[in-house]
Every structure is written in structure tokens, then in C-alpha cells.
Design an enzyme around this catalytic site. Structure first.
Site, PDB file in Angstrom:
ATOM      1  N   GLN A   1       0.823  -1.203   0.000  1.00  0.00           N
ATOM      2  CA  GLN A   1       0.000   0.000   0.000  1.00  0.00           C
ATOM      3  C   GLN A   1       0.865   1.264   0.000  1.00  0.00           C
ATOM      4  O   GLN A   1       0.354   2.371  -0.140  1.00  0.00           O
ATOM      5  CB  GLN A   1      -0.899   0.022   1.239  1.00  0.00           C
ATOM      6  CG  GLN A   1      -1.853  -1.154   1.333  1.00  0.00           C
ATOM      7  CD  GLN A   1      -2.584  -1.171   2.664  1.00  0.00           C
ATOM      8  OE1 GLN A   1      -3.387  -0.288   2.935  1.00  0.00           O
ATOM      9  NE2 GLN A   1      -2.298  -2.156   3.491  1.00  0.00           N
TER      10      GLN A   1
ATOM     11  N   ILE B   1       3.663   4.122  -1.041  1.00  0.00           N
ATOM     12  CA  ILE B   1       3.976   4.826  -2.281  1.00  0.00           C
ATOM     13  C   ILE B   1       5.397   5.375  -2.282  1.00  0.00           C
ATOM     14  O   ILE B   1       5.751   6.191  -3.119  1.00  0.00           O
ATOM     15  CB  ILE B   1       2.964   5.968  -2.528  1.00  0.00           C
ATOM     16  CG1 ILE B   1       2.998   7.006  -1.403  1.00  0.00           C
ATOM     17  CG2 ILE B   1       1.563   5.416  -2.704  1.00  0.00           C
ATOM     18  CD1 ILE B   1       2.108   8.235  -1.668  1.00  0.00           C
ATOM     19  N   ASP B   2       6.231   4.896  -1.361  1.00  0.00           N
ATOM     20  CA  ASP B   2       7.549   5.500  -1.149  1.00  0.00           C
ATOM     21  C   ASP B   2       8.687   4.835  -1.915  1.00  0.00           C
ATOM     22  O   ASP B   2       9.811   5.335  -1.905  1.00  0.00           O
ATOM     23  CB  ASP B   2       7.878   5.508   0.345  1.00  0.00           C
ATOM     24  CG  ASP B   2       7.698   4.134   0.990  1.00  0.00           C
ATOM     25  OD1 ASP B   2       8.137   3.127   0.407  1.00  0.00           O
ATOM     26  OD2 ASP B   2       7.090   4.080   2.082  1.00  0.00           O
TER      27      ASP B   2
ATOM     28  N   HIS C   1      -1.313   1.540  -4.552  1.00  0.00           N
ATOM     29  CA  HIS C   1      -1.691   2.953  -4.502  1.00  0.00           C
ATOM     30  C   HIS C   1      -0.785   3.852  -5.326  1.00  0.00           C
ATOM     31  O   HIS C   1      -0.844   5.071  -5.186  1.00  0.00           O
ATOM     32  CB  HIS C   1      -1.728   3.424  -3.046  1.00  0.00           C
ATOM     33  CG  HIS C   1      -2.752   2.724  -2.229  1.00  0.00           C
ATOM     34  ND1 HIS C   1      -2.673   2.615  -0.843  1.00  0.00           N
ATOM     35  CD2 HIS C   1      -3.891   2.075  -2.586  1.00  0.00           C
ATOM     36  CE1 HIS C   1      -3.723   1.938  -0.402  1.00  0.00           C
ATOM     37  NE2 HIS C   1      -4.465   1.597  -1.432  1.00  0.00           N
TER      38      HIS C   1
ATOM     39  N   GLY D   1       3.035  -4.725   8.934  1.00  0.00           N
ATOM     40  CA  GLY D   1       2.915  -3.299   9.174  1.00  0.00           C
ATOM     41  C   GLY D   1       1.667  -2.657   8.609  1.00  0.00           C
ATOM     42  O   GLY D   1       1.706  -1.494   8.215  1.00  0.00           O
TER      43      GLY D   1
ATOM     44  N   GLU E   1       0.691  -3.935  17.118  1.00  0.00           N
ATOM     45  CA  GLU E   1      -0.480  -4.195  17.943  1.00  0.00           C
ATOM     46  C   GLU E   1      -1.476  -5.038  17.170  1.00  0.00           C
ATOM     47  O   GLU E   1      -1.323  -5.267  15.968  1.00  0.00           O
ATOM     48  CB  GLU E   1      -1.130  -2.869  18.355  1.00  0.00           C
ATOM     49  CG  GLU E   1      -1.483  -1.977  17.184  1.00  0.00           C
ATOM     50  CD  GLU E   1      -1.853  -0.566  17.600  1.00  0.00           C
ATOM     51  OE1 GLU E   1      -1.668  -0.240  18.778  1.00  0.00           O
ATOM     52  OE2 GLU E   1      -2.329   0.199  16.739  1.00  0.00           O
TER      53      GLU E   1
END
Length: 297
Positions: free
Chosen positions: A135, A137-138, A153, A242, A270
Site C-alpha cells: 500500500q 507509495i515510497d 496505490h 505493518g 499491535e
């Protein structure tokens, strides 16, 4: 369902036609955290799917714009990452994305990205497959060396012309002169109100460019979605790394894998809404857990 706000309705309808969530067994027992058992499943797998989200990039220091303090200036990401915001104030939206692009110049893949890339190469050498569906976009997965990468994305480093539709890679820094030194996240900063003709423009038709990313309220690219669905239906092991499992349609992917009876292991700081539907859950930073899980210690 809150997550449905984060994807276009037609995309979700398409997925619901292919994914039958009603058959997913819900377990009231805690998922296993037996790392040795999971490592044994990794060794026997032949077609591994890795679903990654913002939590992986956060460990590289990439702003996620989520949760407490997750604002750029005074804006939540959803307020800027949508077509209406771009239509109203393209200067402000481009400041936001220019800042994100410039930040990435200083960021590097972390041990989770690197372990995934090495694991993929190891599997390729053994005649097996690994596909990463992200997901994010980096481009940090690509920078780490991942080859089979499906970017749900889009990417910060492509633009799309709002007039002719041309999509091009763009790593210029700054992306245009008018954005130089703009976009700092200081809550007191004012919008630069850059005239449209000075914002990034198409080299082919001079139309206004926009980031080639999927914004809130937009459909995922149908070809990208179809590729992701094929991997969901064919993998024999799935890692969810993540991701909060609340942003749709990606939140539907891992539960569908579990519905097929395929092992899903969640790696997150979590619990998520889907944790109890998975066989394994490992709590902690991906950069510490993933190298161990994939035998990359």
C-alpha cells in the site's frame, strides 16, 4: 464499516464479488506466536505473498500521517489526498506531495525491506516465488531490491497529466522551481498559493500534472487490482507486515487468503481487527521480526 470510506464503492463491489468473507472462520483463541513453527512453514512454501503497509516504512522514518500527531501542518492526509482537494487548491496539495517526495531523499530501506528482498532472491534461486503487494507509495521496497512488486496505490515518483493522461516517472528535486523550499510541515505555515501555470506541467501537452497515486475516493487501477487478486488466490503462505487492516480494499486481502485455509502470519506493533482470523501474530517492529521470520538473521 469505517474502512469502506477509504476506497471507491465500485472497487469494493468488485472485490466483494470475488471474495466471500462470510466463510471466514472466526477464532476466539489467540493466534500462535511460535516463530520456529512459522519458520518451518516458510521453508516448505513455494509461492509466498507479502502484504505490506505504512508500518514498514515508518521504521525508516517515513511520516505516515496517521494516528496521534499524524498531520501535515493542520491537515490530515485524507483532507489533501483526494480529487476535490486538488481541484480546489492544487498548490496546497502539491506542497504536501513535494514535501513527501523530498523527505524520501533522506530515507533508506530498513532491515525488513532488505530481508524481504533477499528472501525473494533466495526463493527465485530455488525456483520459487515471492510477490510483495504494498500500500506504500515510497518505493522503499524497490530500493531494497524487491523485483516482484505490486503497488496498489501508485508511487510518489510518477506523475499523471490531468489533460492527456500521460504517466511518467519523475524524480526531479524539486519537481518544479516554484516548489523549491516549499511544503514544510510547520502548523503555522501558510499555503504558498502558487499559480497553476507554475505548478508541475506535462511536457507533452502542458496540462497540469498530479501525483500518480490513488487518492481517497478513487478506484484502484483495474490491472493492478487484478494482479493482486491473482496472487491472493494462488499463494501458499501470506505475511501481513505493518498494516492496520482497516484501509479497504487491501484489508480484505489477507482474510481471503485465510478463508482458503492458507497460513497467514501478521507482523504488527499491535492487534488489528483481523488478528484473530490469522494463524500467527507476531508483535513488534517489522525490522526486528521479519529478518528472523524469513531466516535472514
Amino acid at each position: 464499516m469505517v474502512g469502506l470510506l477509504n476506497c471507491a464503492k465500485s472497487t469494493c463491489r468488485y472485490l466483494l464479488q470475488r471474495l466471500s468473507r462470510k466463510n471466514i472462520p472466526f477464532s476466539m483463541s489467540r493466534p500462535s506466536s511460535d516463530m520456529a513453527a512459522f519458520q518451518a512453514e516458510v521453508k516448505s512454501s513455494k509461492n509466498v505473498l507479502i502484504l505490506s503497509g505504512a508500518g514498514v516504512s515508518a521504521e525508516s522514518g517515513v511520516p505516515t500521517f496517521r494516528g496521534a500527531g499524524g498531520f501535515w501542518r493542520k491537515y490530515a492526509a485524507q483532507e489533501l489526498a483526494n480529487p476535490d482537494a486538488f481541484s480546489r487548491n492544487p498548490s496546497l496539495v502539491w506542497e504536501f506531495y513535494h514535501y513527501r517526495r523530498e523527505v524520501m531523499v533522506t530515507k533508506k530501506p530498513n532491515p525488513a525491506h532488505e530481508a524481504i528482498a533477499r528472501f525473494e532472491q533466495k526463493m527465485i534461486n530455488e525456483g520459487k516465488r515471492v510477490v510483495v503487494v504494498t500500500q506504500n507509495i515510497d518505493e522503499l521496497h524497490r530500493q531494497a531490491g524487491t523485483q516482484s512488486l505490486i503497488k496498489l496505490h501508485g508511487t510518489l515518483f510518477k506523475t499523471r497529466c490531468t489533460s492527456c493522461g500521460e504517466v511518467k516517472e519523475n524524480r526531479d528535486s524539486p519537481i518544479c522551481e516554484a516548489l523549491r523550499d516549499r511544503g514544510m510541515p510547520d502548523p503555522q505555515a501558510q499555503s504558498s498559493q502558487i499559480p497553476s501555470n507554475l505548478l508541475p506541467r506535462c511536457q507533452s501537452c502542458s496540462g497540469l500534472l498530479r501525483p500518480h497515486v490513488v487518492w481517497f475516493g478513487e478506484n484502484l487501477d483495474s490491472n493492478v487490482l487484478e494482479k493482486a487478486m491473482d496472487e491472493i488466490q494462488s499463494c501458499d503462505l501470506c505475511l501481513v507486515v505493518g498494516t492496520s487492516s482497516v484501509v479497504y480494499p487491501a484489508a480484505m486481502f489477507a482474510p481471503e487468503v485465510a478463508r482458503r485455509g492458507v497460513t497467514v502470519a501478521e507482523f504488527n506493533l499491535e492487534d488489528t481487527p483481523e488478528t484473530f482470523n490469522f494463524k500467527y501474530h507476531f508483535s513488534g517492529p517489522a525490522g526486528q521480526l521479519i529478518p528472523v521470520a524469513l531466516g535472514d538473521e
